[in-house]
Design a protein around this motif. Structure first.
Motif, PDB file in Angstrom:
ATOM      1  N   GLY A  15      35.213  57.597  29.703  1.00 55.45           N
ATOM      2  CA  GLY A  15      36.338  56.362  29.967  1.00 55.45           C
ATOM      3  C   GLY A  15      37.392  56.511  28.879  1.00 55.45           C
ATOM      4  N   GLY A  16      37.015  56.647  27.784  1.00 59.28           N
ATOM      5  CA  GLY A  16      37.908  56.611  26.466  1.00 59.28           C
ATOM      6  C   GLY A  16      38.854  57.675  26.537  1.00 59.28           C
ATOM      7  N   LEU A  17      38.505  58.833  26.798  1.00 58.96           N
ATOM      8  CA  LEU A  17      39.061  60.120  26.824  1.00 58.96           C
ATOM      9  C   LEU A  17      40.325  59.975  28.159  1.00 58.96           C
ATOM     10  N   MET A  18      39.792  59.372  28.934  1.00 55.70           N
ATOM     11  CA  MET A  18      40.963  59.155  30.109  1.00 55.70           C
ATOM     12  C   MET A  18      41.987  58.038  29.767  1.00 55.70           C
ATOM     13  N   ILE A  19      41.705  57.110  28.894  1.00 52.41           N
ATOM     14  CA  ILE A  19      42.590  56.003  28.459  1.00 52.41           C
ATOM     15  C   ILE A  19      43.470  56.512  27.442  1.00 52.41           C
ATOM     16  N   GLY A  20      42.895  57.296  26.546  1.00 53.29           N
ATOM     17  CA  GLY A  20      43.574  58.024  25.653  1.00 53.29           C
ATOM     18  C   GLY A  20      44.695  58.931  26.338  1.00 53.29           C
ATOM     19  N   THR A  21      44.213  59.906  27.431  1.00 51.74           N
ATOM     20  CA  THR A  21      45.014  60.609  27.880  1.00 51.74           C
ATOM     21  C   THR A  21      46.147  59.940  28.713  1.00 51.74           C
ATOM     22  N   ALA A  22      46.029  58.825  29.215  1.00 53.22           N
ATOM     23  CA  ALA A  22      46.746  57.948  29.999  1.00 53.22           C
ATOM     24  C   ALA A  22      48.131  57.457  28.809  1.00 53.22           C
ATOM     25  N   ALA A  23      47.593  57.180  27.611  1.00 56.82           N
ATOM     26  CA  ALA A  23      48.596  56.827  26.673  1.00 56.82           C
ATOM     27  C   ALA A  23      49.308  57.672  26.141  1.00 56.82           C
ATOM     28  N   SER A  24      48.712  59.107  25.964  1.00 53.33           N
ATOM     29  CA  SER A  24      49.446  60.251  25.625  1.00 53.33           C
ATOM     30  C   SER A  24      50.641  60.605  26.596  1.00 53.33           C
ATOM     31  N   LEU A  25      50.197  60.673  27.761  1.00 52.87           N
ATOM     32  CA  LEU A  25      51.199  61.140  28.811  1.00 52.87           C
ATOM     33  C   LEU A  25      52.218  60.172  29.034  1.00 52.87           C
ATOM     34  N   PHE A  26      51.857  58.758  28.730  1.00 53.49           N
ATOM     35  CA  PHE A  26      52.942  57.907  28.828  1.00 53.49           C
ATOM     36  C   PHE A  26      54.162  58.086  27.792  1.00 53.49           C
ATOM     37  N   ILE A  27      53.573  58.229  26.492  1.00 51.97           N
ATOM     38  CA  ILE A  27      54.228  58.331  25.350  1.00 51.97           C
ATOM     39  C   ILE A  27      55.118  59.694  25.532  1.00 51.97           C
ATOM     40  N   LEU A  28      54.658  60.870  25.914  1.00 52.43           N
ATOM     41  CA  LEU A  28      55.052  62.156  26.078  1.00 52.43           C
ATOM     42  C   LEU A  28      56.326  62.249  27.254  1.00 52.43           C
ATOM     43  N   PHE A  29      55.938  61.540  28.233  1.00 51.85           N
ATOM     44  CA  PHE A  29      56.717  61.751  29.395  1.00 51.85           C
ATOM     45  C   PHE A  29      57.955  60.389  29.626  1.00 51.85           C
ATOM     46  N   GLU A  30      57.276  59.246  29.164  1.00 49.45           N
ATOM     47  CA  GLU A  30      58.237  58.093  29.425  1.00 49.45           C
ATOM     48  C   GLU A  30      58.937  57.789  28.258  1.00 49.45           C
ATOM     49  N   GLY A  31      58.230  58.208  27.125  1.00 50.07           N
ATOM     50  CA  GLY A  31      58.485  57.479  25.709  1.00 50.07           C
ATOM     51  C   GLY A  31      58.227  56.075  25.264  1.00 50.07           C
ATOM     52  N   ARG A  32      57.292  55.756  26.134  1.00 54.34           N
ATOM     53  CA  ARG A  32      56.743  54.305  26.038  1.00 54.34           C
ATOM     54  C   ARG A  32      55.314  54.197  25.354  1.00 54.34           C
ATOM     55  N   ILE A  33      54.838  53.007  24.915  1.00 56.73           N
ATOM     56  CA  ILE A  33      53.670  52.609  24.353  1.00 56.73           C
ATOM     57  C   ILE A  33      53.010  51.927  25.577  1.00 56.73           C
ATOM     58  N   ALA A  34      51.720  52.721  25.826  1.00 53.64           N
ATOM     59  CA  ALA A  34      51.094  52.157  26.901  1.00 53.64           C
ATOM     60  C   ALA A  34      50.079  50.831  26.548  1.00 53.64           C
TER      61      ALA A  34
ATOM     62  N   PRO B 223      46.839  63.306  19.521  1.00 55.29           N
ATOM     63  CA  PRO B 223      47.578  64.428  19.474  1.00 55.29           C
ATOM     64  C   PRO B 223      48.633  64.272  20.480  1.00 55.29           C
ATOM     65  N   GLY B 224      48.406  63.294  21.336  1.00 55.36           N
ATOM     66  CA  GLY B 224      49.823  62.976  22.233  1.00 55.36           C
ATOM     67  C   GLY B 224      51.024  62.381  21.513  1.00 55.36           C
ATOM     68  N   PHE B 225      50.530  61.512  20.390  1.00 47.61           N
ATOM     69  CA  PHE B 225      51.427  60.734  19.535  1.00 47.61           C
ATOM     70  C   PHE B 225      52.248  61.843  18.840  1.00 47.61           C
ATOM     71  N   ALA B 226      51.369  62.689  18.311  1.00 50.34           N
ATOM     72  CA  ALA B 226      51.703  63.605  17.359  1.00 50.34           C
ATOM     73  C   ALA B 226      52.758  64.561  17.878  1.00 50.34           C
ATOM     74  N   LEU B 227      52.276  65.073  19.299  1.00 53.79           N
ATOM     75  CA  LEU B 227      53.496  65.921  19.780  1.00 53.79           C
ATOM     76  C   LEU B 227      54.695  65.091  20.350  1.00 53.79           C
TER      77      LEU B 227
ATOM     78  N   PHE C  83      62.707  57.626  23.158  1.00 49.50           N
ATOM     79  CA  PHE C  83      61.614  56.931  22.738  1.00 49.50           C
ATOM     80  C   PHE C  83      61.492  55.626  22.308  1.00 49.50           C
ATOM     81  N   ARG C  84      60.720  54.599  22.888  1.00 53.84           N
ATOM     82  CA  ARG C  84      60.644  53.394  22.662  1.00 53.84           C
ATOM     83  C   ARG C  84      59.345  53.008  21.893  1.00 53.84           C
ATOM     84  N   ILE C  85      59.632  53.238  20.660  1.00 53.49           N
ATOM     85  CA  ILE C  85      58.270  53.394  19.819  1.00 53.49           C
ATOM     86  C   ILE C  85      58.757  52.268  18.588  1.00 53.49           C
ATOM     87  N   PRO C  86      58.034  51.213  18.250  1.00 57.07           N
ATOM     88  CA  PRO C  86      58.223  50.046  17.401  1.00 57.07           C
ATOM     89  C   PRO C  86      58.461  51.104  15.898  1.00 57.07           C
TER      90      PRO C  86
END
Lengths: 141, 139
Positions: free
Chosen positions: A12-31, B56-60, B73-76
């Motif tokens: 479950g943790g890996l899924m949550i972290g993956t969602a956070a990674s995808l959100f920042i990489l694709f949308e540029g936003r903090i989940a 890794p996501g944030f590092a990328l 990017f909207r990062i504080p």
């Protein structure tokens, strides 16, 4: 009480972290859930559609995997209704004042080594731990 | 449109993670926070698992100039640890310890239909709206 469930916890943790990674990489936003919800409450215009979509997904995701046959976690709420109301008010107000919760500060902020998020995460874990100790072992809840 | 659909899918993955890890269950969360009782380390592993994929996501993301779907990017960018941050985190921690609910799991649990989840979420929304009464809370 509840047994330790390491495998489902890590998965479950890996899924949550993956969602956070995808959100920042694709949308540029903090989940960050409190930030997304707080923003949705103050800007319901076009700018806020992504917020509504994310929050809708947050509710729909569990329903879909429940439908796919994953056993639903129990929802055991020990707190009484008055305590839940006070707790909800504190969580809502506190996460807005402190700019984040377990997801925005605890996962995303710690992942990017933000000093503010690390400080917030230490603070809310410490206070929550003391609160549970006080209610369960001092006041004898 | 793509961005809205992507938000929906990301929210679904996030919510599914809260479901699979059982963090939707307040008793499970309180089991982690109760070090003096029958301690359940699960929440710690959820956080570790989340960091394994989020770091890794944030590092990328840091290496990119813009998000894959465009925009910016909207990062504080603040790094000062001020009183509102610590006070807010402390109030949140108090509410979290009293209930076992933080915002994500509370919302993810709405679909279970458990009445007290609605009670908590309604109070949480009221708490968020009340913050806007503060001078610093106005948009």
């Amino acid at each position: 009480m509840h047994e330790f469930t390491p495998v489902s916890g890590v998965v479950g943790g890996l899924m949550i972290g993956t969602a956070a990674s995808l959100f920042i990489l694709f949308e540029g936003r903090i989940a960050g859930i409190s930030g997304i919800l707080g923003g949705a409450l103050s800007s319901l215009g076009k700018e806020g559609y992504w917020r509504i979509a994310f929050l809708l997904g947050l509710v729909l995701g569990p329903l879909l995997i429940a439908g796919a046959g994953f056993s639903r976690p129990e929802i055991v709420i020990d707190a009484s209704v008055p305590v839940l109301i006070v707790a909800g008010l504190l969580v809502g107000f506190g996460t807005r004042l402190g700019n984040g919760c377990t997801s925005g500060h605890g996962v995303c902020g710690v992942a990017r080594a933000s000093p503010r998020s690390v400080a917030a995460t230490i603070t809310f874990f410490a206070v929550a731990t003391v609160t549970v100790f006080a209610t369960r072992h001092v006041l004898g809840g | 449109m793509v961005s809205i659909l992507f938000s929906l899918l990301t929210g679904m993955l996030f919510g599914s993670g809260l479901y699979v890890s059982q963090m939707m269950n307040p008793a499970k969360v309180l089991g982690f926070l109760d070090f003096a009782g029958n301690w359940d380390p699960t929440l710690g592993l959820v956080m570790l698992g989340a960091l394994v994929t989020a770091v890794p996501g944030f590092a990328l993301a840091r290496r990119r100039t813009e998000p894959i779907l465009g925009g910016k990017f909207r990062i504080p960018d603040r790094s000062d640890i001020d009183l509102p941050l610590v006070t807010g985190a402390a109030l949140f921690g108090l509410g979290w310890g009293l209930s076992g609910f933080c915002p994500g799991p509370a919302l993810a649990a709405l679909g279970t239909g458990v009445t007290n989840v609605y009670v908590f979420v309604t109070a949480m929304v009221a708490g968020m709206l009340s913050y806007r009464l503060l001078p610093s809370g106005r948009p």
